[in-house]
Design an enzyme around this catalytic site. Structure first.
Site, mmCIF file in Angstrom:
data_model
loop_
_atom_site.group_PDB
_atom_site.id
_atom_site.type_symbol
_atom_site.label_atom_id
_atom_site.label_comp_id
_atom_site.label_asym_id
_atom_site.label_seq_id
_atom_site.Cartn_x
_atom_site.Cartn_y
_atom_site.Cartn_z
ATOM 1 C CB CYS A 1 1.848 -6.263 0.066
ATOM 2 S SG CYS A 1 3.502 -5.554 0.083
ATOM 3 C CE1 TYR A 2 4.772 -3.568 5.469
ATOM 4 C CE2 TYR A 2 5.983 -2.806 3.550
ATOM 5 C CZ TYR A 2 5.968 -3.431 4.780
ATOM 6 O OH TYR A 2 7.136 -3.917 5.330
#
Lengths: 341, 341, 341, 341
Positions: free
Chosen positions: D146-147
């Site tokens: 996600c990051y």
């Protein structure tokens, strides 16, 4: 025992100040003002408030107090400050009116003529930890902004050491919603804030930018420019600034740099009752500071970048608490009086 | 394919309706209105909004749509409704203007003259599950309030069965903040709401009270009075009503009473696509319903008291979703079209 | 000056107690225990904690303290209580172990053998406002549960007056998440709680039910049954109970009933430092009480139903604050000492 | 129409994937697995879940599906992937097992032997916008973290242009709590998160760091190092990364630099259905993206520093949504199918 008056007691900062002063062992609250709510008890607005009745500013018994606190909007604070100063009172102004030394800078950022430029020179910038000598004699104190307090306490030991810095100083700051004031606006509506997270004033510049840079330059005149990025956090209170700087140190390897930097901070703050340099490996969080006058500072190296995490409660160390701390120094009380959590 | 116009698209309900209609396979959005934001795209307000430009109501191309939705304040909705009705359009009004059958009751609670009393008799109260027959012919639909939807769906099977009830019916309801509208007010400020929980309108009466009682009496003319206690929850959306009734049943022991009651609810709702009677031992929560058009109903006995938990999303089943559901029935579309989550 | 020991200092209640005692002017904290964190400072868990080191219970210097507080799980508290009592210490137990007078009731609800049934008779139920006489001599105090405190303070004046009540007493209670303890569970995960609102333990019965009913019966032996519906609020702290009762009063009209009821409450609480009967038209909210030892009580009539709103901070008046209040009474200190906010 | 199996359906990512696939017009869900909840319906955990029964992985009918999604912990995913690959299925792995090309880097960061190093070379890193050609033939897709998704989409046009950059790239990222998984931990307890804001993994390094750097180097081999500072936001979902880079451009004045940079981004993303380059003066916020597969990117200059704000929903574009987007490309469906909000 002294007596204090509070102008503008119905905002979040004003109320926090009332709360702190009401339990201060050496202060009696002389009056609390509000234009729109005059004649009503403060508890109509804040159900846990002490039993004070609000009065209009014009009817406040200024002659019965020793010190006044101004929790008024910018441009409205200065004229009230002048009246109080002329009456011989000591003034702690929590607005932005006396923070910037240059009248032109103020007028450029706040888009109004400065209401009392003659007092700018005399005003003491009240970042308590670095202003004690001046505070004891001050008639007029400009209480620092909340973002500036978190960033400046996080940077001072580094800047004062005069280490050269590469590239810009970056302060990625995140603030709780009380920093936006109590007046309801679209962007402070619960539904807009809950579950959201928003940068604002990035690049174009937040009004706290010149205030921070003025202090930075007072410590290190050739410091690199500051990039300041405020964000709105979905919490009621607290500020965390994550600050990135690149110290240009001769010593090459990481453990030495961080060791040297840590030494600077520990030396600067070891006797400070309200500034905690966290142990290695610990970062500052809001949980370290909310509902207290503390500033928590964490230090970490990532490559050659120093990451400083600095957290305060925006309403306390970032406003009302620091104002009380300044008052304590001005009057000669113990500095922590009324501020222990 | 039909075309729909939405009056008042910049409130939370209006936007939710736009969002639902934009993905409805048989609807084209003809216009979306706003007085203050006319000429700007809706995405200026809601960053995920579809690409519609707001127009002033007076300039909306009413002749190009088949059905209009009114997301306007009470008293402002009725005149717009009349214009649209006179132009032969079918109208779904999400305001309170046509919910109360008695003009005098409306005027007593809303403190204004009713702007269009002649249309009160023709308006269909659009609690979809119990209004299908009338909806298919309706020109004007009064879309139910959010609190009423949660309470009425929770009570109907019991009331329609005609069981005598002892003592008052108590509805302890809790609503998310979007129910208070998008206009910023002191009590919807993030700092006032976060960490807080507040009853309001208790006893003195919330405006939804007469609306709920009107429907209750339509199902059980001699039903006991309703005690309605709304509370403000620190969440953006969702309503949960905890409802207490004391059915006076001949059958004495608890397991039979709950079994009989459960039978009534399952019979009433077994074919309903949007009403779920939860299995024994399960209570309704907001997690059952937010972002959907569902109503979740839990049934529990405590002594001789029946506790009904009824949850909806206030903006969907309590407003925009039910409006689309009503439109589907009016036009002859499949009732769930555009509403599956 | 007395010395206090705290068993179980790493839960939310334990920490709140440490925080209160650390600033109490007449108490010195002798020890704070934890099994899993023994040897570490409390600030590892709570970053604002005072500088105490945790010790295992077995190593706590019991002989050096005058009073002990137990913030341990039920069944674990009683044996520790007995050891301390046998050593001549006064004990304030914040668990459920000594709240129920009947051993069988305890064993039925908590599903364990009572570890110290011989002490049940001697234990004083420490709802301070109604236990002062017994507290001053007490060796063992059972500190009330959080839900019971909010409900019992809200009901006592009515029940003690002996007014006949129709139908059940309904307490629709809403609690912040700290009431569920600090141990992480699925239902206390942030993602499960935020934006949600959940009833739990409805009907089947929460363990606080017998505790509340025991006290109700002590004031009005023939009181109707209690329907108790706890709900989980998405806030860290605070309980609000909305209580519905139907007093059977001869006097028919509403203004008189509420006037009479209000008189009972004002008489009962007028000298109480921590119980506020709110003025007419005001309801209790969490904002009245969080971070304080106060209980706020609002009174409203709706038809013939009396609606009592009663709010407390579950960790303070509902646990640690009331424990300190009880200690103050036991020892003969001023009752509000260390508890002013 | 294809059939899909989901391994690990009871975490937040797994459930989001089930939700998306259940409404995908060309996908049928073949099975959903869970070890601890096998035999129970998924709706026991997520009350709005579709009506699927969980099965143990060993009993999942792998032969009846065309594609499998792995929402399993790292090291557990790879063996399942190999089984499915050997059975001829196409695999989209949402764990970290196949993201890093170098086995040694994986083993250094994840502290386990890689369970299937032979498949590393064949795995396609599925940042969809930059992997379409490879995806159409891929057997095994490593779905990005996600990051990384938020940071990489925010940097690619700049890096691919080969502009020299001064100093480190700084990504100050803030994530909602669902990114920490559904397993309850102390730091995800509601009381620890609400009202708090915490940096974590700063400096020492988060496991997403090597994944991001690997991609950065693939676009600009001599790019400066990345400083990655993740923070935990008190919201259920969403990531906002504030990224600071210093492009070393010949053109001196600010308007030109930002104009040139903006041109790069608009060219890169103008045809992208899920990446929005925001107009000048607008910054990305969580409100732009939550509950959607969008990435919103804002561009601002502050002095010579480019500030990129990049927002995604961590569970959708940062996990399940991008997985479906990848599947659509792999199978030849329209890329946006099932992903319009």
């Amino acid at each position: 025992m002294i007596r204090a008056g509070i102008y503008g007691a119905t905002g979040y900062t004003g109320y926090e100040l009332v709360r702190l002063l009401a339990r201060h062992p050496q202060v009696e609250v002389g009056f609390v003002t509000s234009e729109s709510q005059a004649g009503r008890p403060l508890s109509v607005i804040f159900p846990q408030a002490p039993a004070y009745e609000l009065v209009a500013a014009a009817k406040a018994p200024l002659d019965q107090v020793d010190v006044v606190f101004l929790c008024l909007p910018h441009a409205a604070a200065a004229p009230t400050a002048v009246s109080a100063l002329n009456a011989g009172k000591r003034v702690i102004d929590l607005s932005a009116d006396f923070r910037l030394k240059e009248r032109t800078v103020y007028e450029q950022w706040y888009k109004v003529s400065h209401p009392a430029p003659d007092w700018l020179a005399a005003a003491v910038y009240g970042l308590t930890e670095f202003a004690r000598a001046e505070l004891s004699e001050a008639q007029l104190v400009a209480n620092p902004g909340c973002y500036p307090t978190s960033i400046l306490l996080g940077l001072q030991p580094l800047l004062a050491a005069g280490l050269p810095l590469n590239g810009p100083i970056i302060a990625d700051s995140k603030s709780g919603v009380s920093g936006a004031g109590r007046m309801p606006r679209q962007h402070t509506h619960f539904v807009e804030v809950a579950g959201n997270f928003t940068p604002y004033g990035i690049g174009r510049g937040h009004r706290h930018l010149p205030e921070i840079e003025q202090q930075i330059r007072s410590w290190q005149p050739d410091a690199p420019p500051l990039i300041f990025s405020p964000h709105l956090l979905p919490v009621p209170r607290g500020i965390l600034s994550t600050i990135y700087v690149n110290p240009d140190m001769v010593i090459g390897h990481r453990s030495s740099v961080i060791g040297e930097v840590r030494g600077l901070y520990e030396a600067a703050y070891e006797d400070e009752p309200f500034v905690d340099v966290l142990p290695e490996g610990e970062v500052a969080t809001l949980a370290h500071v909310v509902h207290s006058n503390r500033c928590a500072i964490g230090l970490t190296m990532a490559g050659s970048t120093l990451i400083i995490t600095s957290a305060i409660d925006n309403l306390i160390k970032g406003a009302a608490g620091q104002a009380v701390q300044n008052m304590n120094v001005m009057v000669g009380f113990e500095e922590t009086m009324g501020l222990k959590s």
